[in-house]
Every structure is written in structure tokens, then in C-alpha cells.
Write a protein that holds these residues in place. Structure first.
Motif, mmCIF file in Angstrom:
data_model
loop_
_atom_site.group_PDB
_atom_site.id
_atom_site.type_symbol
_atom_site.label_atom_id
_atom_site.label_comp_id
_atom_site.label_asym_id
_atom_site.label_seq_id
_atom_site.Cartn_x
_atom_site.Cartn_y
_atom_site.Cartn_z
ATOM 1 N N ILE A 101 -5.617 3.330 61.676
ATOM 2 C CA ILE A 101 -5.963 2.372 60.628
ATOM 3 C C ILE A 101 -4.987 1.201 60.643
ATOM 4 O O ILE A 101 -5.374 0.043 60.471
ATOM 5 C CB ILE A 101 -6.014 3.068 59.254
ATOM 6 C CG1 ILE A 101 -7.220 4.015 59.212
ATOM 7 C CG2 ILE A 101 -6.092 2.062 58.119
ATOM 8 C CD1 ILE A 101 -7.264 4.927 58.015
ATOM 9 N N ALA A 102 -3.722 1.493 60.878
ATOM 10 C CA ALA A 102 -2.729 0.405 60.979
ATOM 11 C C ALA A 102 -3.054 -0.515 62.158
ATOM 12 O O ALA A 102 -2.940 -1.744 62.054
ATOM 13 C CB ALA A 102 -1.325 0.987 61.130
ATOM 14 N N HIS A 103 -3.479 0.062 63.282
ATOM 15 C CA HIS A 103 -3.839 -0.759 64.441
ATOM 16 C C HIS A 103 -5.121 -1.552 64.186
ATOM 17 O O HIS A 103 -5.264 -2.680 64.679
ATOM 18 C CB HIS A 103 -3.976 0.105 65.690
ATOM 19 C CG HIS A 103 -2.658 0.532 66.258
ATOM 20 N ND1 HIS A 103 -1.744 -0.352 66.788
ATOM 21 C CD2 HIS A 103 -2.086 1.759 66.365
ATOM 22 C CE1 HIS A 103 -0.682 0.289 67.202
ATOM 23 N NE2 HIS A 103 -0.852 1.585 66.952
ATOM 24 N N ILE A 104 -6.057 -0.979 63.427
ATOM 25 C CA ILE A 104 -7.266 -1.714 63.067
ATOM 26 C C ILE A 104 -6.893 -2.953 62.245
ATOM 27 O O ILE A 104 -7.412 -4.045 62.468
ATOM 28 C CB ILE A 104 -8.249 -0.805 62.283
ATOM 29 C CG1 ILE A 104 -8.847 0.248 63.216
ATOM 30 C CG2 ILE A 104 -9.352 -1.628 61.634
ATOM 31 C CD1 ILE A 104 -9.648 1.319 62.498
ATOM 32 N N LEU A 105 -5.962 -2.786 61.306
ATOM 33 C CA LEU A 105 -5.501 -3.938 60.520
ATOM 34 C C LEU A 105 -4.818 -4.970 61.406
ATOM 35 O O LEU A 105 -4.983 -6.174 61.213
ATOM 36 C CB LEU A 105 -4.534 -3.488 59.433
ATOM 37 C CG LEU A 105 -5.127 -2.772 58.235
ATOM 38 C CD1 LEU A 105 -4.017 -2.316 57.299
ATOM 39 C CD2 LEU A 105 -6.083 -3.669 57.501
ATOM 40 N N ARG A 106 -4.029 -4.487 62.360
ATOM 41 C CA ARG A 106 -3.291 -5.392 63.240
ATOM 42 C C ARG A 106 -4.242 -6.246 64.074
ATOM 43 O O ARG A 106 -4.019 -7.441 64.259
ATOM 44 C CB ARG A 106 -2.364 -4.586 64.155
ATOM 45 C CG ARG A 106 -1.486 -5.435 65.051
ATOM 46 C CD ARG A 106 -0.548 -4.556 65.864
ATOM 47 N NE ARG A 106 -1.231 -3.704 66.804
ATOM 48 C CZ ARG A 106 -1.596 -4.075 68.044
ATOM 49 N NH1 ARG A 106 -1.335 -5.285 68.462
ATOM 50 N NH2 ARG A 106 -2.206 -3.239 68.842
ATOM 51 N N THR A 107 -5.314 -5.646 64.572
ATOM 52 C CA THR A 107 -6.252 -6.394 65.410
ATOM 53 C C THR A 107 -7.181 -7.288 64.596
ATOM 54 O O THR A 107 -7.723 -8.254 65.126
ATOM 55 C CB THR A 107 -7.112 -5.434 66.257
ATOM 56 O OG1 THR A 107 -7.839 -4.566 65.395
ATOM 57 C CG2 THR A 107 -6.254 -4.635 67.213
ATOM 58 N N GLY A 108 -7.386 -6.945 63.326
ATOM 59 C CA GLY A 108 -8.267 -7.763 62.493
ATOM 60 C C GLY A 108 -9.736 -7.448 62.650
ATOM 61 O O GLY A 108 -10.582 -8.161 62.113
ATOM 62 N N TRP A 109 -10.065 -6.366 63.331
ATOM 63 C CA TRP A 109 -11.466 -6.010 63.555
ATOM 64 C C TRP A 109 -11.908 -5.012 62.506
ATOM 65 O O TRP A 109 -12.027 -3.817 62.767
ATOM 66 C CB TRP A 109 -11.645 -5.436 64.944
ATOM 67 C CG TRP A 109 -11.570 -6.454 66.019
ATOM 68 C CD1 TRP A 109 -10.927 -7.645 65.976
ATOM 69 C CD2 TRP A 109 -12.165 -6.379 67.297
ATOM 70 N NE1 TRP A 109 -11.064 -8.310 67.145
ATOM 71 C CE2 TRP A 109 -11.830 -7.552 67.997
ATOM 72 C CE3 TRP A 109 -12.939 -5.434 67.944
ATOM 73 C CZ2 TRP A 109 -12.248 -7.808 69.282
ATOM 74 C CZ3 TRP A 109 -13.357 -5.688 69.230
ATOM 75 C CH2 TRP A 109 -13.020 -6.863 69.892
#
Length: 142
Positions: A101-109
Motif C-alpha cells: 500500500i505504501a508503494h501504491i501511494l508512492r507510484t500514485g496509481w
């Protein structure tokens, strides 16, 4: 430095993962699913940390209002989109879900889910109560 926080929330506990803008995991922890506990943990990590992401669920409204009161931007993510993204991961654990979930936020997708205001929730509860009372009055008259 920009930080992205992902939380995997279940009824009694929450996994929290903070990644930086390069995708490196800065800190992870498991704690109680209480807004004050999560907020204190995040404030202790860094005062620069502003946004927290989580997927929709039973505690979405509670977390949104609580985290906003603690000074964070609460980002509620669409559950189906998060599930499809996290299903691609090899090891499906709560800890890895928070990291994902943190990586999803980081990518903006991601797609944001709108959480209704407290005023809207109160009005809906009032209208539902009124409807139930009206139905009982009609039943008693018959």
C-alpha cells in the motif's frame, strides 16, 4: 525527504510501513488499531510525514476522521484496486500488504474513495430513525 505510509488495517491491529521517495523501507511496525496509537507512532517517526494510506473497510471512517484530527492527510484507497495490485505479490502477509500500500501511494496509481462527512452520517442516521419510527406508527394504526 518525502515519505509514504501504508497501513493494513484489521479490527484489532494494524501494520504500518513507511517508505521514502526512492522506495526504501524506512520503518515498519505492528500496533493496536487505535487512531491515537497510530498517530503517535507516525509523529514519533517524522514530523514531515503528512499522508497515510489505507484501503476501504470497516474502520475506514474511524481512521479517516481520527487521522485528519491528528493532522494527517488520510487517503482511503479503493479495495478492489488494492487487492488486484497486492495479489501480484509473492508472499501475501499483512506486513507485506502494508508495504504494498505504501508503494501504491508512492507510484500514485490509485483511486481515492470519498468518505462522507460526519454531518452527512448524522443526517442519514436521523432519517433512518425517522423512517423506522414512522413505519412502527403505521403498523400500530393498522
Amino acid at each position: 525527504m518525502i515519505y509514504f505510509t501504508g497501513t493494513d488495517v484489521f479490527l484489532r491491529a494494524v501494520w504500518i510501513c513507511v517508505v521514502d521517495d526512492h522506495g526504501e523501507v524506512c520503518r515498519e511496525a505492528k500496533g493496536d488499531a487505535q487512531v491515537d496509537v497510530v498517530g503517535a507512532w507516525l509523529h514519533a517517526f517524522s514530523p514531515e510525514l503528512k499522508s497515510v494510506g489505507f484501503e476501504t473497510g470497516a474502520l475506514s471512517q474511524y481512521l479517516t476522521y481520527g487521522l485528519q484530527a491528528a493532522g494527517f492527510e488520510a487517503i482511503c484507497l479503493e479495495a478492489r484496486q488494492v487487492k488486484n495490485t497486492l495479489d501480484a505479490m509473492r508472499n501475501k502477509t499483512d506486513r507485506n500488504d502494508a508495504r504494498g500500500i505504501a508503494h501504491i501511494l508512492r507510484t500514485g496509481w490509485y483511486s481515492r474513495v470519498h468518505i462522507k462527512s460526519l454531518h452527512s452520517h448524522r443526517r442519514r442516521a436521523l432519517l433512518a430513525s425517522r423512517k423506522a419510527i414512522l413505519a412502527k406508527c403505521v403498523d400500530l394504526e393498522e
